[in-house]
Design an enzyme around this catalytic site. Structure first.
Site, PDB file in Angstrom:
ATOM      1  N   GLY A  10      11.742  -5.507   8.808  1.00 14.93           N
ATOM      2  CA  GLY A  10      10.606  -4.729   8.323  1.00 14.93           C
ATOM      3  C   GLY A  10       9.422  -5.610   7.961  1.00 14.93           C
ATOM      4  O   GLY A  10       9.577  -6.580   7.217  1.00 14.93           O
ATOM      5  N   GLY A  12       6.557  -4.545   6.398  1.00 13.73           N
ATOM      6  CA  GLY A  12       5.685  -3.850   5.460  1.00 13.73           C
ATOM      7  C   GLY A  12       5.346  -4.751   4.288  1.00 13.73           C
ATOM      8  O   GLY A  12       5.467  -5.976   4.351  1.00 13.73           O
ATOM      9  N   PHE A  13       4.923  -4.138   3.193  1.00  3.95           N
ATOM     10  CA  PHE A  13       4.558  -4.912   2.013  1.00  3.95           C
ATOM     11  C   PHE A  13       5.722  -5.767   1.514  1.00  3.95           C
ATOM     12  O   PHE A  13       5.550  -6.933   1.163  1.00  3.95           O
ATOM     13  CB  PHE A  13       4.097  -3.979   0.889  1.00  3.95           C
ATOM     14  CG  PHE A  13       2.783  -3.304   1.162  1.00  3.95           C
ATOM     15  CD1 PHE A  13       1.592  -4.002   1.079  1.00  3.95           C
ATOM     16  CD2 PHE A  13       2.735  -1.966   1.510  1.00  3.95           C
ATOM     17  CE1 PHE A  13       0.381  -3.385   1.334  1.00  3.95           C
ATOM     18  CE2 PHE A  13       1.530  -1.330   1.768  1.00  3.95           C
ATOM     19  CZ  PHE A  13       0.347  -2.049   1.674  1.00  3.95           C
ATOM     20  N   GLU A 176      -5.380  12.607  -0.023  1.00  2.00           N
ATOM     21  CA  GLU A 176      -6.387  11.739   0.589  1.00  2.00           C
ATOM     22  C   GLU A 176      -6.655  12.138   2.038  1.00  2.00           C
ATOM     23  O   GLU A 176      -7.804  12.100   2.496  1.00  2.00           O
ATOM     24  CB  GLU A 176      -5.924  10.278   0.516  1.00  2.00           C
ATOM     25  CG  GLU A 176      -5.976   9.685  -0.878  1.00  2.00           C
ATOM     26  CD  GLU A 176      -5.653   8.203  -0.906  1.00  2.00           C
ATOM     27  OE1 GLU A 176      -6.214   7.489  -1.744  1.00  2.00           O
ATOM     28  OE2 GLU A 176      -4.836   7.759  -0.076  1.00  2.00           O
ATOM     29  N   ASP A 304      10.740   0.774  -0.173  1.00  2.00           N
ATOM     30  CA  ASP A 304      10.986   2.217  -0.104  1.00  2.00           C
ATOM     31  C   ASP A 304      12.431   2.560   0.229  1.00  2.00           C
ATOM     32  O   ASP A 304      12.894   3.651  -0.086  1.00  2.00           O
ATOM     33  CB  ASP A 304      10.092   2.851   0.975  1.00  2.00           C
ATOM     34  CG  ASP A 304       8.625   2.839   0.594  1.00  2.00           C
ATOM     35  OD1 ASP A 304       8.281   2.224  -0.436  1.00  2.00           O
ATOM     36  OD2 ASP A 304       7.813   3.437   1.330  1.00  2.00           O
TER      37      ASP A 304
END
Length: 455
Positions: A10, A12-13, A176, A304
């Site tokens: 992964g 991601g962050f 948003e 997550d």
């Protein structure tokens, strides 16, 4: 003696934060680091609604993993579709569609999340998501296409249906998305003199009783006021009963003629977690405060996809929410713990107090709660953009984002469609590949056959 193999799944962050820290703290002799990701970039997910609305270009929120000249991580282009913890291998589907196995000594699972969906008639075939860069680009194309088709149509009913948009999910992503895309259509209609602006209608639907409950009643109310002032119809305590080519039917009995359903009703941990057969909590992999998966030596999980205990909360069983700030900090601490493990030193538990939340509603509007301070309007929007800008990992990304913001503020948008996936429906399964994962039994079959073939 061979070097320990660290495989991070992964980009991601959490995953990128872990890899960058490992590169700084470990020498090449101490470990071989690999990063498995289907894309060669880290996506700055919170800014996706601004990509969909055309404020930001797609490249500005896709931070290249190969820009650093100092990185020594081996980047594996592919997706993890299964884990065999007994054999200590990861099953990988490459970009060419082939299946391979990647061995590891230490496995860091940071596969993130996918859009949470439900068994609603027509949802899988007609809903669009807002979780990937491709989805954001596709939705922009789709919304502008509806304006083009409505402008060309001679049928009043078709024109009204194409100009009615439904967003499901009253969390940050949904709010948003609805706010930014409503501004897109509001500004675009000036370029379509044949369209009646009153026909353009946006609906934000959520089953929850309040909008963005994490912000509290005051800021949630401020956000509601901003949306309704713009003409967005917010329906709470309501969800989708069914959807087809021409209509969205809500659980309160209303039927909305619409060709656009954007689904942002929460997230679920990556289906990769289900291939381990390990204990989960609300779909997220159960881990200790040090992010070690109990009973699986050498396996760690964060972000997550992991239920990381929140030690800052007094209530028993509290876990960290799936936010970017937790993922980034978990990645850094897990890297430190991996380094400590390799060097025979003690590890530390993850402890981080939430710094607050920011919501950019586009234009000059926003609601934010940095460090518990409630703000709304232009000051909140400035705080939200300032936070996102400083959180971007590279100076190149910061320059691109700031340039895009300034250019959009001065010159506006050109409402150009790229033709992306013009001949396909562009549904959730087209972008998130949730049907590509293996069952635990299939994982064992694949690893056995692949190991036999390679021996």
């Amino acid at each position: 003696m061979s070097r320990p193999r660290i495989l991070v799944v992964g980009a991601g962050f959490a995953g990128v934060g872990c890899v960058r820290r490992l590169e700084r703290r470990l020498t090449p002799r101490e470990a071989a680091i690999s990063l498995l990701s289907p894309f060669s970039y880290q996506l700055y997910l919170p800014l996706l609604p601004q990509v969909a609305s055309g404020v930001l270009s797609p490249q500005s929120v896709a931070l290249s993993l190969r820009r650093s000249e100092k990185h020594r991580t081996r980047i594996i282009p592919g997706g993890a579709i299964g884990i065999d913890t007994e054999a200590r291998v990861c099953v990988v589907r490459t970009l060419s569609g082939e299946t391979e196995i990647e061995p590891y000594d230490h496995l860091v699972l940071a596969p993130g999340s996918v859009t949470r969906s439900f068994d609603i008639p027509g949802l899988a075939d007609h809903a669009r998501g807002m979780k990937t860069l491709a989805e954001a680009v596709y939705i922009r194309d789709h919304v502008i296409a509806q304006l083009d088709l409505a402008d060309a149509s001679q049928d009043e009913a078709e024109r009204a249906a194409r100009l009615q948009f439904v967003v499901v999910g009253g969390g940050y992503a949904g709010t948003e998305t609805a706010a930014c895309l409503q501004l897109l259509t509001h500004n675009a209609v000036k370029r379509y003199p044949r369209l009646d602006p009153k026909l353009i209608r946006w609906h934000l639907v959520d089953i929850a009783p309040t909008l963005m409950p994490e912000l509290g009643p005051k800021l949630g109310g401020a956000a509601m006021e901003i949306l309704r002032r713009r003409g967005i119809e917010v329906s709470l305590g309501v969800s989708v009963a069914s959807v087809d080519d021409e209509n969205v039917t809500l659980t309160d009995g209303r039927v909305l003629p619409s060709r656009t359903l954007i689904w942002t009703a929460g997230v679920a941990a990556s289906p990769l977690i289900g291939t381990l057969g390990a204990e989960t909590l609300r779909g997220r992999l159960v881990v200790g405060a040090d992010m070690v998966v109990p009973g699986l030596p050498g396996v760690y999980a964060l972000g997550d996809a992991a239920a990381v205990p929140d030690l800052t909360k007094s209530e028993e069983g509290a876990i960290c929410p799936p936010t970017a700030q937790h993922a980034m900090r978990q990645g850094k601490l897990l890297a430190d713990n991996l380094v400590a493990t390799l060097r025979g030193e003690p590890t530390r538990p993850y402890v981080h107090k939430d710094l607050g939340l920011v919501v950019d509603l586009g234009g000059l509007d926003g609601v934010s709660k940095p460090l518990g301070i409630e703000m709304h309007g232009m000051p909140a929007q400035a705080v939200a953009r300032g936070y996102h800008w400083t959180a971007l990992r590279t100076n190149v990304a910061k320059t691109r984002v700031m340039t895009n913001w300034l250019l959009n503020a001065v010159a506006g948008d050109d409402y150009v469609r790229t033709g992306f996936l013009a001949s396909k429906a562009g549904t959730l399964r087209d972008f998130e590949y949730t049907d590509a994962y293996l069952t635990p039994e299939q994982v064992r079959e694949h690893t056995a056959s692949l190991r036999a073939a390679s021996s």
